[in-house]
Design an enzyme around this catalytic site. Structure first.
Site, short mmCIF file in Angstrom:
data_model
loop_
_atom_site.label_atom_id
_atom_site.label_comp_id
_atom_site.label_asym_id
_atom_site.label_seq_id
_atom_site.Cartn_x
_atom_site.Cartn_y
_atom_site.Cartn_z
N LYS A 184 73.73 78.85 106.09
CA LYS A 184 73.20 78.71 104.73
C LYS A 184 72.67 80.06 104.21
O LYS A 184 72.97 80.45 103.09
CB LYS A 184 72.07 77.67 104.69
CG LYS A 184 72.50 76.28 105.11
CD LYS A 184 71.38 75.25 104.92
CE LYS A 184 70.16 75.47 105.79
NZ LYS A 184 70.40 75.25 107.24
N ARG B 229 64.54 68.84 102.87
CA ARG B 229 64.89 68.48 104.24
C ARG B 229 64.46 67.05 104.56
O ARG B 229 64.66 66.60 105.69
CB ARG B 229 64.19 69.42 105.22
CG ARG B 229 65.11 70.53 105.77
CD ARG B 229 64.22 71.42 106.61
NE ARG B 229 64.86 72.20 107.61
CZ ARG B 229 65.11 73.52 107.50
NH1 ARG B 229 64.89 74.14 106.38
NH2 ARG B 229 65.59 74.17 108.52
N ARG C 113 71.84 84.37 117.89
CA ARG C 113 71.03 84.96 116.83
C ARG C 113 69.63 85.28 117.35
O ARG C 113 69.04 86.29 116.97
CB ARG C 113 70.94 83.97 115.65
CG ARG C 113 70.18 84.49 114.46
CD ARG C 113 70.31 83.58 113.26
NE ARG C 113 69.38 82.46 113.29
CZ ARG C 113 69.30 81.51 112.35
NH1 ARG C 113 70.13 81.54 111.32
NH2 ARG C 113 68.42 80.54 112.43
N ARG D 160 63.15 85.46 116.17
CA ARG D 160 62.58 84.16 115.84
C ARG D 160 62.39 83.33 117.10
O ARG D 160 63.34 83.03 117.82
CB ARG D 160 63.51 83.41 114.88
CG ARG D 160 63.42 83.91 113.47
CD ARG D 160 64.37 83.16 112.55
NE ARG D 160 64.20 81.73 112.57
CZ ARG D 160 64.85 80.90 111.75
NH1 ARG D 160 65.69 81.39 110.86
NH2 ARG D 160 64.66 79.60 111.83
N ARG E 147 64.97 70.94 116.73
CA ARG E 147 65.31 71.14 115.31
C ARG E 147 66.48 70.23 114.92
O ARG E 147 66.53 69.71 113.81
CB ARG E 147 65.63 72.60 115.04
CG ARG E 147 64.36 73.45 114.98
CD ARG E 147 64.61 74.90 115.25
NE ARG E 147 65.31 75.59 114.17
CZ ARG E 147 65.88 76.78 114.32
NH1 ARG E 147 65.87 77.40 115.48
NH2 ARG E 147 66.48 77.35 113.30
P1 AMP Z 1 65.01 77.66 108.50
O1 AMP Z 1 64.78 79.11 108.33
O2 AMP Z 1 65.54 77.00 107.28
O3 AMP Z 1 65.82 77.33 109.74
O4 AMP Z 1 63.57 77.00 108.74
C1 AMP Z 1 62.79 77.36 109.86
C2 AMP Z 1 61.65 76.36 110.04
O5 AMP Z 1 60.81 76.37 108.87
C3 AMP Z 1 62.07 74.91 110.21
O6 AMP Z 1 62.41 74.60 111.55
C4 AMP Z 1 60.79 74.20 109.76
O7 AMP Z 1 59.78 74.27 110.75
C5 AMP Z 1 60.33 75.07 108.60
N1 AMP Z 1 60.93 74.62 107.31
C6 AMP Z 1 61.80 75.30 106.52
N2 AMP Z 1 62.14 74.60 105.44
C7 AMP Z 1 61.46 73.41 105.54
C8 AMP Z 1 61.41 72.22 104.76
N3 AMP Z 1 62.13 72.11 103.62
N4 AMP Z 1 60.62 71.22 105.19
C9 AMP Z 1 59.88 71.32 106.30
N5 AMP Z 1 59.91 72.38 107.12
C10 AMP Z 1 60.69 73.44 106.75
#
Ligand code: AMP
Length: 190
Positions: free
Chosen positions: A14, A89, A128, A134, A146
């Site tokens: 994404k 989400r 990654r 991360r 996740r």
């Molecule tokens: P991402 O970078 O999109 O993979 O997000 C990393 C982490 O941020 C996720 O595993 C969640 O802990 C948190 N996070 C990101 N977006 C959301 C969301 N829309 N709702 C809840 N937690 C989020």
């Protein structure tokens, strides 16, 4: 004005695709994951709260995430449209986003999913994690959590957007250019 939700499991690409699409369609890219990481880096109260969930691979609570997203949208009143990446989400987030955009006389134009097999994605994330720094990309147990969060809380959004006739899916496996082309074809058809 077009508002696109870029949808997909962790590691589906994404963020990578958003970089191309935001330029091509002049959209404001809002990645909730990036905004949380920015807050963690700057040691804000929001960042500290989010970190406790993110480190485990859990979703951050809806209320916190929704308020943050809305304030980011409000910061960009001149935007020609938004590219939401990693948001919504949960069904509660999707409903809040619909209500919020409706209040502005707008709405979601389309949700486009990047589809890929779980095992390919787990390997991608571990790879990654070697360079991203991360914590949530470096531990297979956190990565699996996740996916569990995705399956339980995020996957129901497919039906939510299908019911609105707004759900589109493309194959997320291929070169970056191939996947960008598939996404562009969907956007061109809207
Ligand atoms: P991402 O970078 O999109 O993979 O997000 C990393 C982490 O941020 C996720 O595993 C969640 O802990 C948190 N996070 C990101 N977006 C959301 C969301 N829309 N709702 C809840 N937690 C989020």
């Amino acid at each position: 004005m077009i508002n696109i939700v870029l949808f997909g499991k962790p590691g589906a690409g994404k963020g990578t695709q958003a970089e191309f699409l935001k330029e091509k369609y002049n959209l404001t890219h809002l990645s909730t994951g990036d905004i949380f990481r920015f807050n963690i880096k700057n040691e804000t109260a929001l960042g500290m709260l989010a970190k406790s969930y993110m480190d485990k691979g859990d979703l951050v609570p809806d209320e916190v995430t929704i308020n943050m997203l809305q304030s980011e949208v409000e910061k960009n009143p001149e935007s020609a449209g938004f590219l939401f990446d990693g948001f919504p989400r949960t069904i509660a987030q999707a409903e809040a986003l619909d209500a919020f955009l409706t209040g502005k006389g707008q709405g979601i134009t389309a949700t486009i999913a990047l589809e890929a097999d779980d095992e390919i994605l787990v390997q991608r994330l571990l790879e990654r994690g070697k360079t991203s720094g991360r914590a949530d990309d470096q531990d297979e147990e956190k990565i699996r959590n996740r996916y569990q969060e995705y399956n339980e809380k995020t996957a129901p959004l497919i039906g939510f957007y299908q019911a609105q006739g707004k759900f589109h899916a493309v194959d997320g496996i291929g070169t970056i250019e191939e996947v960008t082309k598939r996404l562009s074809n969907v956007i061109a058809s809207l």
